[in-house]
Design an enzyme around this catalytic site. Sequence first.
Site, PDB file in Angstrom:
ATOM      1  N   LYS A 140      54.067 -22.525  99.483  1.00  0.00           N
ATOM      2  CA  LYS A 140      53.954 -23.224 100.778  1.00  0.00           C
ATOM      3  C   LYS A 140      53.305 -22.289 101.809  1.00  0.00           C
ATOM      4  O   LYS A 140      52.432 -22.694 102.567  1.00  0.00           O
ATOM      5  CB  LYS A 140      55.328 -23.694 101.272  1.00  0.00           C
ATOM      6  N   TYR A 145      58.081 -21.104  94.709  1.00  0.00           N
ATOM      7  CA  TYR A 145      57.833 -22.401  95.369  1.00  0.00           C
ATOM      8  C   TYR A 145      57.589 -22.177  96.869  1.00  0.00           C
ATOM      9  O   TYR A 145      56.602 -22.646  97.437  1.00  0.00           O
ATOM     10  CB  TYR A 145      59.032 -23.342  95.170  1.00  0.00           C
ATOM     11  N   SER A 148      56.893 -26.718 104.465  1.00  0.00           N
ATOM     12  CA  SER A 148      58.353 -26.804 104.418  1.00  0.00           C
ATOM     13  C   SER A 148      58.983 -25.799 105.375  1.00  0.00           C
ATOM     14  O   SER A 148      58.437 -24.713 105.611  1.00  0.00           O
ATOM     15  CB  SER A 148      58.803 -26.493 102.996  1.00  0.00           C
TER      16      SER A 148
END
Length: 354
Positions: free
Chosen positions: A156, A152, A127
């Site tokens: 990544k 989160y 991302s």
Amino acid sequence: MAKRVLVSGGAGYIGSHVTVELINAGYEVVVADNMSNCDLTCFEGVKKITGKEDIPFEKMDCCDDAAVNALFSKYRIDAVIHFAAFKAVGESVAEPIKYYRNNLDSFLNILEAAKTHGGCNVLFSSSATVYGETDRLPVTEQSPRQPATSPYGNTKQICEDILRDVVKATASCDAMEPGTDRNGTVKGIALRYFNPIGAHPSALIGELPRGVPNNLVPFITQTAIGKRECLSIFGNDYPTPDGTCQRDYIDIVDLAKAHVAAVGRMLDGKMKESYEIFNVGTGRPVSVLELVNAFEKVNNLKLNYKFAPRRPGDVTAIWADPTLANRELGWKAGRSIEDTLAAAWAWEKHLAGK
Ligand code: UD1
């Protein structure tokens, strides 16, 4: 013989669109999903769009290492696209253990199986969140990553690093003494998505947010259909042309096609390095207000919205320099923001049975 691609998390929003494009491009696909954040709506839609009723589907959790191993024993897998992960930023702040456990364990199991079953090509769905807040825009793959602002986002970054390290270690396996832990070579690509939005033009698959959507476009479409009363635009005092945040909104079908290009690059032996990173964006900044206006115009409706305070954790502006993906993958975002927002609206109406 057609190459086979495992799509973990293949029944979800991005995974279902990627499955369609892989099948359209002639690949065999195996979908694995634990259905923790979706139902069979999109998988059924994939079958309708492709006309392929017999797509292998394995209901399983990639955190279960025995199940992942069994999957790799059952099928000859040439490439994996790994989507199976939790993705709600706010929830990850409240429940970090859940996020680290799920997002890291599932990827480690996939990588371990890829390695022990003779080697594999692994595409990781990363991302733009890894770039954090930066005033050097647009961002290239060389732009420094910033410390993650949520668990989160951190998963990544960590998964990118795990993939890089596994690729490096398996490449050096070739030079190892016989009898050491050789197994197979793993090659990897991380795709850094900007803001994926929209739905398939057939309106048979799209985003299915559970509860109140966190992301902008599902909130807009749910407001337009009457499920939500009013959209809050978070902040109109940012240092941007109209005061609202700017993002790089990438059409979901364009995004899916970038995966097909990246898988082809891996399987055709065209990678220049064993681990590569590509930005997947349009290169075009769009503000929240511009997006709302475009949605109203293309769908010929008025949206109920108001300005609200800034949302904690939002960056002012971010957009991609997609030059590397354009050149190396031979891929370019093609759909206009208007077509994308029309598709998003058609999907919301399809869900409402209208
Ligand atoms: C977030 C994540 C990103 C993730 C993406 C898709 C971060 C910093 N960002 O991106 O990693 O890939 O979601 O899940 O971790 N907005 C409103 N009103 C709303 C909702 C959003 O004004 O009701 C605004 C936001 O302030 C932002 C823009 O719309 O400026 C886009 O928000 P959103 O769709 O949530 O995506 P990001 O936060 O950019």
